[in-house]
Design a protein around this motif. Structure first.
Motif, PDB file in Angstrom:
ATOM      1  N   ASN A 159       0.844  -1.213   0.083  1.00 18.54           N
ATOM      2  CA  ASN A 159      -0.079  -0.062  -0.001  1.00 18.54           C
ATOM      3  C   ASN A 159       0.860   1.226  -0.140  1.00 18.54           C
ATOM      4  N   GLU A 160       2.088   1.080   0.833  1.00 17.53           N
ATOM      5  CA  GLU A 160       2.684   2.434   1.093  1.00 17.53           C
ATOM      6  C   GLU A 160       3.472   2.826  -0.239  1.00 17.53           C
ATOM      7  N   TRP A 161       4.101   1.844  -0.993  1.00 16.10           N
ATOM      8  CA  TRP A 161       4.647   1.906  -2.192  1.00 16.10           C
ATOM      9  C   TRP A 161       3.735   2.453  -3.369  1.00 16.10           C
ATOM     10  N   SER A 162       2.533   1.775  -3.235  1.00 20.44           N
ATOM     11  CA  SER A 162       1.492   2.262  -4.145  1.00 20.44           C
ATOM     12  C   SER A 162       1.238   3.645  -3.895  1.00 20.44           C
ATOM     13  N   THR A 163       0.887   3.924  -2.909  1.00 16.50           N
ATOM     14  CA  THR A 163       0.579   5.396  -2.393  1.00 16.50           C
ATOM     15  C   THR A 163       1.661   6.487  -2.999  1.00 16.50           C
ATOM     16  N   LEU A 164       2.936   5.926  -2.637  1.00 11.35           N
ATOM     17  CA  LEU A 164       3.986   6.727  -2.939  1.00 11.35           C
ATOM     18  C   LEU A 164       4.017   7.086  -4.637  1.00 11.35           C
ATOM     19  N   VAL A 165       3.867   5.994  -5.470  1.00 11.26           N
ATOM     20  CA  VAL A 165       3.929   5.877  -6.714  1.00 11.26           C
ATOM     21  C   VAL A 165       2.634   6.962  -7.318  1.00 11.26           C
ATOM     22  N   ASP A 166       1.542   6.675  -6.655  1.00 15.26           N
ATOM     23  CA  ASP A 166       0.515   7.527  -7.404  1.00 15.26           C
ATOM     24  C   ASP A 166       0.834   9.072  -7.007  1.00 15.26           C
ATOM     25  N   ALA A 167       1.552   9.279  -5.814  1.00 19.39           N
ATOM     26  CA  ALA A 167       1.896  10.682  -5.381  1.00 19.39           C
ATOM     27  C   ALA A 167       2.559  11.348  -6.565  1.00 19.39           C
ATOM     28  N   ILE A 168       3.923  10.251  -6.993  1.00 16.40           N
ATOM     29  CA  ILE A 168       4.909  10.827  -7.970  1.00 16.40           C
ATOM     30  C   ILE A 168       3.813  11.061  -9.167  1.00 16.40           C
ATOM     31  N   ASP A 169       3.199   9.893  -9.697  1.00 15.32           N
ATOM     32  CA  ASP A 169       2.580  10.033 -10.799  1.00 15.32           C
ATOM     33  C   ASP A 169       1.566  11.160 -11.056  1.00 15.32           C
ATOM     34  N   VAL A 170       0.977  11.771 -10.224  1.00 12.97           N
ATOM     35  CA  VAL A 170       0.224  12.876 -10.224  1.00 12.97           C
ATOM     36  C   VAL A 170       0.778  14.419  -9.932  1.00 12.97           C
ATOM     37  N   LEU A 171       2.078  14.194  -9.669  1.00  9.97           N
ATOM     38  CA  LEU A 171       2.889  15.450  -9.683  1.00  9.97           C
ATOM     39  C   LEU A 171       2.575  16.148 -11.073  1.00  9.97           C
ATOM     40  N   PRO A 172       2.642  17.401 -10.952  1.00 15.64           N
ATOM     41  CA  PRO A 172       2.669  18.222 -12.396  1.00 15.64           C
ATOM     42  C   PRO A 172       4.051  17.528 -13.150  1.00 15.64           C
ATOM     43  N   ASP A 173       3.705  17.530 -14.412  1.00 15.72           N
ATOM     44  CA  ASP A 173       4.997  17.290 -15.133  1.00 15.72           C
ATOM     45  C   ASP A 173       6.354  17.781 -15.036  1.00 15.72           C
TER      46      ASP A 173
END
Lengths: 185, 372
Positions: free
Chosen positions: B287-301
């Motif tokens: 869950n935590e890694w997934s949360t982190l990746v989600d957060a990176i993914d939605v960063l502005p480009d």
């Protein structure tokens, strides 16, 4: 380096996947395409990577690279070189053969330089067009000659030399065969 | 086999005379604009150089360095004078202290077809002396049946031993050369392809990385006129082009990141000794890694690309600024914003932010711990 970005750093693929160097063929074909695009020339005399190619380990891989080019006439595939302070990887070719060289050590697949091993456990065999000229150059450039050029039982002519760290190289010139085209490459 | 380096000079300098006297110059040549060309046998030079009164005990490296100095006079005075914005006067000529003088900012050697065999070694000699040289084919003099290669390098300074760890290869010279001789651009590929391929392979799926590699250099070639030749290295510029290409492969990028999160969570799983808790912890980690990746993914480009250049590629602020063509302050503020956003999604003491995971395999080029 340690900071709030550490978790992101831990996601870097090199830490999570085995980090082997890329297929030389990818870089070569990409280069060939580029040169063809920018010069309009499609001729690239260089050959594809052979299916088998050995990797040699050296304490000082940059010195080895310099020596193999200077003394044995190998040609580096510069685009493939991977540089890093902890060890450079380089690919060298001669004719249709390729070898890869890198630094020795436990983290380098356990490969050991003959200097450290105190023994030679392999020999690289190379065919060249003019083995006597090759020998003269190797001598002039300081290679250790193990055996002088001589004609062999089956007609090839060969000599053996050691490189800077004692890897053993066997250079030979093929006897022209009657049933083969004289021009081979 | 002759190991020749042709050394060009606009003047009839003492060194050239000395080389001739020592029979190191079997074929002195002169071209029509008074440029002396000496073909020097490096193999002979290695032994004979010992006799130089100023350079006792020095070896071929110094000899090549002298060759560079000779060459500099000819070439800098002609068209490379402004390549690195350095005046010819700074070269330290005449040659009384050549070996021990800091080397000039721009050096070129022309090497003839015999030297083609030894060019890479010359390259390495110079590399070790703090020069970084690469082959650039010169269009000049082909008509004379003489096909010179130009070895171009630059340096910004050196210690007495000629060592210069801060040296960067002068891509600017090669790129300028490529304006009239497109084939010269191949050297840019040769110097940077493996690094750029590595960058692409981190950011997108492997098959995409392979195909984007060619695109990076094709686009770079097309835009080479816009390269700022005040910069010695083209690498940040190439990173910028690669970043733009990655931006057009969002799905591949997201899949790559997600695959890494999955690997990382399995790794976290393996770190735990208590078997009974493993299932629960594994779920947490995932869950935590997934949360982190989600957060990176939605960063502005812009923030995500800046973050990745900084964290995964270890580029400096200055190089990132050059890559993305923004001021250094913008790099800093993007990283600060990204830091805040990522901090918000990470709990303290979680597995994700805990102790580092050791790589499964020996790293070929362990980037960890490379301080800038």
């Amino acid at each position: 380096m340690s900071d709030e970005f550490d978790p992101v750093r831990r996601l870097r693929p090199d830490g999570l996947l085995p980090d082997d160097p890329p297929d030389l063929a990818v870089l070569m074909s990409s280069r060939r395409q580029l040169v063809s695009d920018i010069t309009g020339s499609t001729s690239d005399p260089r050959l594809p990577t052979p299916s088998i190619y050995p990797r040699l380990a050296y304490r000082d891989e940059l010195a080895a690279l310099e020596f193999l080019v200077r003394a044995f006439g190998l040609v580096e595939r510069r685009e493939a070189r991977m540089e890093h302070p902890d060890g450079t990887l380089a690919w060298l070719e001669l004719g249709n053969g390729v070898i890869m060289i890198g630094r020795s050590g436990p983290k380098r697949h356990g490969l050991t330089s003959p200097v450290d091993a105190g023994a030679i456990t392999s020999m690289i065999n190379v065919y060249v067009d003019d083995v006597d000229a090759h020998h003269r150059r190797a001598v002039a450039e300081g290679a250790t000659i193990q055996s002088e050029p001589e004609d062999m039982l089956w007609g090839d002519r060969r000599y053996e030399a050691l490189d800077l760290e004692g890897h053993r190289w066997h250079f030979a010139q093929r006897r022209p065969r009657a049933n083969e085209a004289p021009q081979r490459h | 086999m002759g190991a020749g380096v042709a050394v060009w000079s606009r003047r009839d300098v003492d060194e050239l005379v000395w080389l001739q006297r020592r029979d190191l110059v079997p074929h002195p040549l002169w071209d029509d604009d008074g440029v002396a060309c000496a073909e020097v046998d490096l193999g002979v030079a290695a032994g004979e150089f010992e006799g130089h009164p100023r350079c006792a005990g020095d070896q071929v490296e110094q000899f090549v360095a002298i060759g560079v100095h000779l060459a500099v006079v000819g070439w800098v005075a002609r068209d490379l004078r402004c390549a690195d914005r350095e005046p010819v006067d700074a070269l330290g000529w005449p040659a009384g202290n050549l070996v021990h003088q800091p080397c000039p900012p721009v050096c070129t050697i022309e090497a003839n077809h015999l030297a083609r065999q030894v060019d890479p070694s010359t390259w390495l000699y110079l590399l070790r002396r703090g020069h970084v040289v690469s082959l650039v084919r010169s269009p000049a003099r082909r008509s004379e049946g003489y096909s010179p290669l130009v070895l171009a390098s630059s340096r910004t300074g050196s210690d007495a031993a000629g060592n210069n760890p801060t040296m960067t290869p002068s891509d600017a010279i090669a790129i300028k050369e490529s304006m009239s001789d497109p084939a010269a651009f191949a050297v840019i590929f040769d110097r940077h392809a493996s690094s750029l391929h590595r960058f692409l392979a981190r950011r997108v799926e492997p098959a995409d990385a392979d195909s984007l590699l060619g695109d990076v250099f094709r686009i770079a070639f097309e835009r080479r006129a816009s390269f700022d030749t005040a910069r010695a290295s083209a690498r940040p510029w190439l990173y910028g082009i690669a970043t733009n290409l990655i931006a057009r492969h969002r799905r591949s990028e997201a899949r790559r990141l997600r695959a890494m999160a999955s690997l990382a969570s399995r790794r976290s799983d393996g770190d735990h000794d208590v078997v009974g808790d493993r299932a629960a912890q594994s779920l947490d980690a995932e869950n935590e890694w997934s949360t982190l990746v989600d957060a990176i993914d939605v960063l502005p480009d812009a923030e995500r690309h800046t973050l990745m250049l900084y964290v995964w590629e270890d580029l400096s602020y200055e190089d990132i600024a050059a890559a993305l063509d923004v001021p250094v302050g913008t790099v800093r503020s993007r990283l600060n914003r990204a830091r805040r956003r990522l901090r918000d999604v990470q709990g303290t003491g979680s597995q994700v932010s805990g102790r580092p995971v050791s790589p499964r395999c020996d790293s070929e080029h362990p980037m960890e711990g490379t301080a800038r």
